[in-house]
Write a protein that holds these residues in place. Structure first.
Motif, PDB file in Angstrom:
ATOM      1  N   ASN A  18      -1.753-105.370  55.082  1.00  0.00           N
ATOM      2  CA  ASN A  18      -1.956-105.088  53.689  1.00  0.00           C
ATOM      3  C   ASN A  18      -2.168-106.465  53.099  1.00  0.00           C
ATOM      4  O   ASN A  18      -1.675-106.440  51.881  1.00  0.00           O
ATOM      5  N   ASP A  19      -2.363-107.578  53.673  1.00  0.00           N
ATOM      6  CA  ASP A  19      -2.480-108.795  52.920  1.00  0.00           C
ATOM      7  C   ASP A  19      -3.435-108.570  51.761  1.00  0.00           C
ATOM      8  O   ASP A  19      -4.649-108.064  52.139  1.00  0.00           O
ATOM      9  N   ILE A  20      -3.172-108.937  50.563  1.00  0.00           N
ATOM     10  CA  ILE A  20      -3.851-108.824  49.428  1.00  0.00           C
ATOM     11  C   ILE A  20      -5.423-109.626  49.674  1.00  0.00           C
ATOM     12  O   ILE A  20      -6.182-109.410  48.859  1.00  0.00           O
ATOM     13  N   GLY A  21      -4.980-110.809  50.281  1.00  0.00           N
ATOM     14  CA  GLY A  21      -6.623-111.486  50.469  1.00  0.00           C
ATOM     15  C   GLY A  21      -7.324-111.093  51.574  1.00  0.00           C
ATOM     16  O   GLY A  21      -8.489-111.842  51.791  1.00  0.00           O
ATOM     17  N   GLU A  22      -6.964-110.202  52.420  1.00  0.00           N
ATOM     18  CA  GLU A  22      -7.762-109.598  53.482  1.00  0.00           C
ATOM     19  C   GLU A  22      -8.526-108.384  53.073  1.00  0.00           C
ATOM     20  O   GLU A  22      -8.125-107.719  52.212  1.00  0.00           O
ATOM     21  N   TRP A  23      -9.939-108.159  53.412  1.00  0.00           N
ATOM     22  CA  TRP A  23     -10.636-106.938  53.220  1.00  0.00           C
ATOM     23  C   TRP A  23     -11.125-106.354  54.367  1.00  0.00           C
ATOM     24  O   TRP A  23     -11.296-106.943  55.538  1.00  0.00           O
ATOM     25  N   ARG A  24     -11.653-105.095  54.052  1.00  0.00           N
ATOM     26  CA  ARG A  24     -12.301-104.204  55.088  1.00  0.00           C
ATOM     27  C   ARG A  24     -13.241-103.420  54.487  1.00  0.00           C
ATOM     28  O   ARG A  24     -13.094-103.205  53.264  1.00  0.00           O
ATOM     29  N   LEU A  25     -14.178-103.039  55.088  1.00  0.00           N
ATOM     30  CA  LEU A  25     -15.450-102.138  54.252  1.00  0.00           C
ATOM     31  C   LEU A  25     -14.898-100.551  54.444  1.00  0.00           C
ATOM     32  O   LEU A  25     -14.397-100.274  55.496  1.00  0.00           O
ATOM     33  N   ALA A  64      -2.787-105.790  60.141  1.00  0.00           N
ATOM     34  CA  ALA A  64      -3.004-107.109  60.996  1.00  0.00           C
ATOM     35  C   ALA A  64      -4.096-107.028  62.134  1.00  0.00           C
ATOM     36  O   ALA A  64      -4.111-105.936  62.898  1.00  0.00           O
ATOM     37  N   GLY A  65      -4.987-108.039  61.928  1.00  0.00           N
ATOM     38  CA  GLY A  65      -6.103-108.034  63.149  1.00  0.00           C
ATOM     39  C   GLY A  65      -7.307-107.096  63.053  1.00  0.00           C
ATOM     40  O   GLY A  65      -8.085-107.030  63.626  1.00  0.00           O
ATOM     41  N   GLN A  66      -7.207-106.409  61.782  1.00  0.00           N
ATOM     42  CA  GLN A  66      -8.424-105.455  61.604  1.00  0.00           C
ATOM     43  C   GLN A  66      -9.127-105.730  60.356  1.00  0.00           C
ATOM     44  O   GLN A  66      -9.882-104.914  59.771  1.00  0.00           O
ATOM     45  N   ASN A  67      -9.220-107.073  59.638  1.00  0.00           N
ATOM     46  CA  ASN A  67      -9.995-107.287  58.743  1.00  0.00           C
ATOM     47  C   ASN A  67     -11.266-107.384  59.038  1.00  0.00           C
ATOM     48  O   ASN A  67     -11.648-107.635  60.186  1.00  0.00           O
ATOM     49  N   ASP A  68     -12.347-107.380  58.168  1.00  0.00           N
ATOM     50  CA  ASP A  68     -13.795-107.572  58.454  1.00  0.00           C
ATOM     51  C   ASP A  68     -14.333-108.753  58.326  1.00  0.00           C
ATOM     52  O   ASP A  68     -15.220-109.072  58.820  1.00  0.00           O
ATOM     53  N   CYS A  69     -13.627-109.859  57.469  1.00  0.00           N
ATOM     54  CA  CYS A  69     -14.369-111.230  57.367  1.00  0.00           C
ATOM     55  C   CYS A  69     -13.482-112.070  56.741  1.00  0.00           C
ATOM     56  O   CYS A  69     -12.340-111.639  56.965  1.00  0.00           O
ATOM     57  N   ALA A  70     -13.873-112.994  56.173  1.00  0.00           N
ATOM     58  CA  ALA A  70     -13.182-114.051  55.697  1.00  0.00           C
ATOM     59  C   ALA A  70     -12.228-113.541  54.565  1.00  0.00           C
ATOM     60  O   ALA A  70     -12.261-112.746  54.027  1.00  0.00           O
ATOM     61  N   ASN A  71     -11.243-114.371  54.286  1.00  0.00           N
ATOM     62  CA  ASN A  71     -10.215-114.069  53.500  1.00  0.00           C
ATOM     63  C   ASN A  71     -10.214-114.896  52.073  1.00  0.00           C
ATOM     64  O   ASN A  71     -10.956-115.802  52.172  1.00  0.00           O
ATOM     65  N   LEU A  72      -9.673-114.238  50.996  1.00  0.00           N
ATOM     66  CA  LEU A  72      -9.652-115.049  49.764  1.00  0.00           C
ATOM     67  C   LEU A  72      -8.759-116.789  49.928  1.00  0.00           C
ATOM     68  O   LEU A  72      -9.467-117.492  49.180  1.00  0.00           O
ATOM     69  N   ALA A  73      -8.039-116.782  50.698  1.00  0.00           N
ATOM     70  CA  ALA A  73      -7.171-117.962  50.819  1.00  0.00           C
ATOM     71  C   ALA A  73      -8.380-119.180  51.624  1.00  0.00           C
ATOM     72  O   ALA A  73      -8.171-120.297  51.427  1.00  0.00           O
ATOM     73  N   GLY A  74      -9.351-118.727  52.267  1.00  0.00           N
ATOM     74  CA  GLY A  74     -10.289-119.596  52.976  1.00  0.00           C
ATOM     75  C   GLY A  74      -9.541-119.939  54.198  1.00  0.00           C
ATOM     76  O   GLY A  74      -9.945-121.254  54.680  1.00  0.00           O
TER      77      GLY A  74
END
Length: 98
Positions: free
Chosen positions: A61-68, A39-49
């Motif tokens: 570990n939200d499936i819609g969030e990503w990081r490099l 939480a709070g450490q994703n790199d940019c926009a999520n799949l849900a928009g």
């Protein structure tokens, strides 16, 4: 005077090595890995928009969030490609609405 030149040369050498290390690190390939961001450490926009900025995820570990991550390590971290994550996200959304 000779001491100043030696010190300047040593500093220049260290700075050059640091620049080379930084350039090598930048050259390493990265890939988007979904489902591995705390939480709070994703790199940019999520799949849900629902957001378009880094650091706005609210669940680990939200499936819609990503990081490099370094290329080739996503699966080892338990993550998913964009395609896999999008399919899972759509299925979860469909199941939720059923």
């Amino acid at each position: 005077m000779k001491t100043n030149i030696a010190v300047a040369a040593a500093i220049a050498s260290v700075m050059t090595l640091g620049a080379i290390d930084a350039a090598e690190a930048a050259d390493k390939k990265k890939e988007k890995c979904y489902g591995v961001s705390p939480a709070g450490q994703n790199d940019c926009a999520n799949l849900a928009g629902t957001h378009s900025c880094a650091g706005q995820s609210t669940v680990d570990n939200d499936i819609g969030e990503w990081r490099l991550v370094p290329a080739g390590t996503c699966k080892d971290l338990g993550g998913y490609s964009r395609k896999e994550a999008k399919e899972m996200w759509k299925k979860m959304k469909k199941d939720k609405n059923s």
